[in-house]
Design a protein around this motif. Sequence first.
Motif, PDB file in Angstrom:
ATOM      1  N   LYS A  68       5.244  37.533 -14.634  1.00 25.09           N
ATOM      2  CA  LYS A  68       6.708  37.550 -14.723  1.00 25.09           C
ATOM      3  C   LYS A  68       7.233  36.803 -15.951  1.00 25.09           C
ATOM      4  O   LYS A  68       8.113  37.294 -16.660  1.00 25.09           O
ATOM      5  CB  LYS A  68       7.302  36.959 -13.438  1.00 25.09           C
ATOM      6  N   GLU A  69       6.696  35.631 -16.226  1.00 23.52           N
ATOM      7  CA  GLU A  69       7.170  34.820 -17.350  1.00 23.52           C
ATOM      8  C   GLU A  69       6.834  35.468 -18.699  1.00 23.52           C
ATOM      9  O   GLU A  69       7.668  35.514 -19.601  1.00 23.52           O
ATOM     10  CB  GLU A  69       6.577  33.412 -17.272  1.00 23.52           C
ATOM     11  N   ASP A  70       5.618  35.992 -18.832  1.00 26.63           N
ATOM     12  CA  ASP A  70       5.239  36.656 -20.082  1.00 26.63           C
ATOM     13  C   ASP A  70       6.048  37.934 -20.296  1.00 26.63           C
ATOM     14  O   ASP A  70       6.430  38.255 -21.421  1.00 26.63           O
ATOM     15  CB  ASP A  70       3.738  36.968 -20.103  1.00 26.63           C
ATOM     16  N   TYR A  71       6.308  38.656 -19.209  1.00 26.15           N
ATOM     17  CA  TYR A  71       7.127  39.863 -19.319  1.00 26.15           C
ATOM     18  C   TYR A  71       8.528  39.500 -19.812  1.00 26.15           C
ATOM     19  O   TYR A  71       9.073  40.156 -20.713  1.00 26.15           O
ATOM     20  CB  TYR A  71       7.203  40.605 -17.983  1.00 26.15           C
ATOM     21  N   LYS A  72       9.090  38.458 -19.250  1.00 24.02           N
ATOM     22  CA  LYS A  72      10.425  38.013 -19.661  1.00 24.02           C
ATOM     23  C   LYS A  72      10.439  37.673 -21.151  1.00 24.02           C
ATOM     24  O   LYS A  72      11.346  38.071 -21.880  1.00 24.02           O
ATOM     25  CB  LYS A  72      10.856  36.798 -18.833  1.00 24.02           C
ATOM     26  N   LYS A  73       9.416  36.977 -21.629  1.00 20.55           N
ATOM     27  CA  LYS A  73       9.331  36.624 -23.049  1.00 20.55           C
ATOM     28  C   LYS A  73       9.213  37.868 -23.921  1.00 20.55           C
ATOM     29  O   LYS A  73       9.836  37.966 -24.977  1.00 20.55           O
ATOM     30  CB  LYS A  73       8.134  35.698 -23.296  1.00 20.55           C
ATOM     31  N   GLU A  74       8.408  38.827 -23.484  1.00 21.39           N
ATOM     32  CA  GLU A  74       8.224  40.061 -24.249  1.00 21.39           C
ATOM     33  C   GLU A  74       9.514  40.880 -24.301  1.00 21.39           C
ATOM     34  O   GLU A  74       9.836  41.471 -25.333  1.00 21.39           O
ATOM     35  CB  GLU A  74       7.079  40.888 -23.661  1.00 21.39           C
ATOM     36  N   SER A  80      15.436  41.107 -29.229  1.00 20.27           N
ATOM     37  CA  SER A  80      15.678  40.471 -30.523  1.00 20.27           C
ATOM     38  C   SER A  80      15.357  41.431 -31.671  1.00 20.27           C
ATOM     39  O   SER A  80      16.099  41.512 -32.650  1.00 20.27           O
ATOM     40  CB  SER A  80      14.830  39.203 -30.640  1.00 20.27           C
ATOM     41  N   LYS A  81      14.269  42.173 -31.532  1.00 20.71           N
ATOM     42  CA  LYS A  81      13.902  43.149 -32.569  1.00 20.71           C
ATOM     43  C   LYS A  81      14.941  44.258 -32.663  1.00 20.71           C
ATOM     44  O   LYS A  81      15.299  44.687 -33.768  1.00 20.71           O
ATOM     45  CB  LYS A  81      12.525  43.737 -32.275  1.00 20.71           C
ATOM     46  N   ILE A  82      15.435  44.724 -31.523  1.00 25.45           N
ATOM     47  CA  ILE A  82      16.478  45.751 -31.525  1.00 25.45           C
ATOM     48  C   ILE A  82      17.711  45.221 -32.234  1.00 25.45           C
ATOM     49  O   ILE A  82      18.315  45.887 -33.077  1.00 25.45           O
ATOM     50  CB  ILE A  82      16.816  46.212 -30.097  1.00 25.45           C
ATOM     51  N   HIS A  83      18.103  44.002 -31.906  1.00 26.59           N
ATOM     52  CA  HIS A  83      19.272  43.392 -32.530  1.00 26.59           C
ATOM     53  C   HIS A  83      19.105  43.305 -34.038  1.00 26.59           C
ATOM     54  O   HIS A  83      20.034  43.587 -34.793  1.00 26.59           O
ATOM     55  CB  HIS A  83      19.514  42.004 -31.920  1.00 26.59           C
ATOM     56  N   THR A  84      17.916  42.930 -34.478  1.00 27.50           N
ATOM     57  CA  THR A  84      17.649  42.823 -35.917  1.00 27.50           C
ATOM     58  C   THR A  84      17.801  44.175 -36.609  1.00 27.50           C
ATOM     59  O   THR A  84      18.423  44.274 -37.668  1.00 27.50           O
ATOM     60  CB  THR A  84      16.232  42.261 -36.157  1.00 27.50           C
ATOM     61  N   VAL A  85      17.252  45.212 -36.019  1.00 26.37           N
ATOM     62  CA  VAL A  85      17.353  46.553 -36.601  1.00 26.37           C
ATOM     63  C   VAL A  85      18.801  47.005 -36.663  1.00 26.37           C
ATOM     64  O   VAL A  85      19.261  47.545 -37.670  1.00 26.37           O
ATOM     65  CB  VAL A  85      16.489  47.565 -35.807  1.00 26.37           C
ATOM     66  N   ILE A  86      19.553  46.772 -35.604  1.00 30.32           N
ATOM     67  CA  ILE A  86      20.956  47.174 -35.571  1.00 30.32           C
ATOM     68  C   ILE A  86      21.755  46.392 -36.614  1.00 30.32           C
ATOM     69  O   ILE A  86      22.583  46.954 -37.322  1.00 30.32           O
ATOM     70  CB  ILE A  86      21.566  46.965 -34.164  1.00 30.32           C
ATOM     71  N   SER A  87      21.492  45.108 -36.733  1.00 29.68           N
ATOM     72  CA  SER A  87      22.203  44.278 -37.696  1.00 29.68           C
ATOM     73  C   SER A  87      21.947  44.731 -39.132  1.00 29.68           C
ATOM     74  O   SER A  87      22.846  44.716 -39.971  1.00 29.68           O
ATOM     75  CB  SER A  87      21.791  42.811 -37.561  1.00 29.68           C
ATOM     76  N   LYS A  88      20.724  45.131 -39.419  1.00 31.43           N
ATOM     77  CA  LYS A  88      20.374  45.593 -40.771  1.00 31.43           C
ATOM     78  C   LYS A  88      21.026  46.922 -41.111  1.00 31.43           C
ATOM     79  O   LYS A  88      21.290  47.210 -42.268  1.00 31.43           O
ATOM     80  CB  LYS A  88      18.853  45.723 -40.914  1.00 31.43           C
ATOM     81  N   SER A  89      21.295  47.734 -40.106  1.00 29.07           N
ATOM     82  CA  SER A  89      21.866  49.064 -40.360  1.00 29.07           C
ATOM     83  C   SER A  89      23.370  49.006 -40.589  1.00 29.07           C
ATOM     84  O   SER A  89      23.959  49.973 -41.053  1.00 29.07           O
ATOM     85  CB  SER A  89      21.536  50.022 -39.225  1.00 29.07           C
ATOM     86  N   ASN A  90      24.014  47.904 -40.246  1.00 28.90           N
ATOM     87  CA  ASN A  90      25.481  47.793 -40.426  1.00 28.90           C
ATOM     88  C   ASN A  90      25.832  47.243 -41.758  1.00 28.90           C
ATOM     89  O   ASN A  90      25.403  46.690 -42.523  1.00 28.90           O
ATOM     90  CB  ASN A  90      26.088  46.924 -39.329  1.00 28.90           C
TER      91      ASN A  90
END
Length: 90
Positions: A68-74, A80-90
């Motif tokens: 459960k804890e490792d899944y939450k971290k993943e 975070s990776k999705i946010h980074t990609v979206i931020s770069k596209s704007n």
Amino acid sequence: MILTPNFLNNPGWGKKEFDSIFTREMIYEEKVILPIWYGVTKKEIYEYSPALADTLALVWPNETELNKEDYKKEVELAISKIHTVISKSN
């Protein structure tokens, strides 16, 4: 676009929608989608679309393979990776 075994096995509207989006990316040379792989392998993606297998994608963690804890971290890392990609596209 979330790519699951069900999506890959459905030759109907999902395949048509994917093809049109992917074609748009190639014609206009712009990033339109960030594929998210959920419960699929690179081989399965390749069999669906060889070009898609070479596209930047996010692999969503498999809850059954992690505690459960490792899944939450993943999941937090994936978001975070999705946010980074979206931020770069704007």
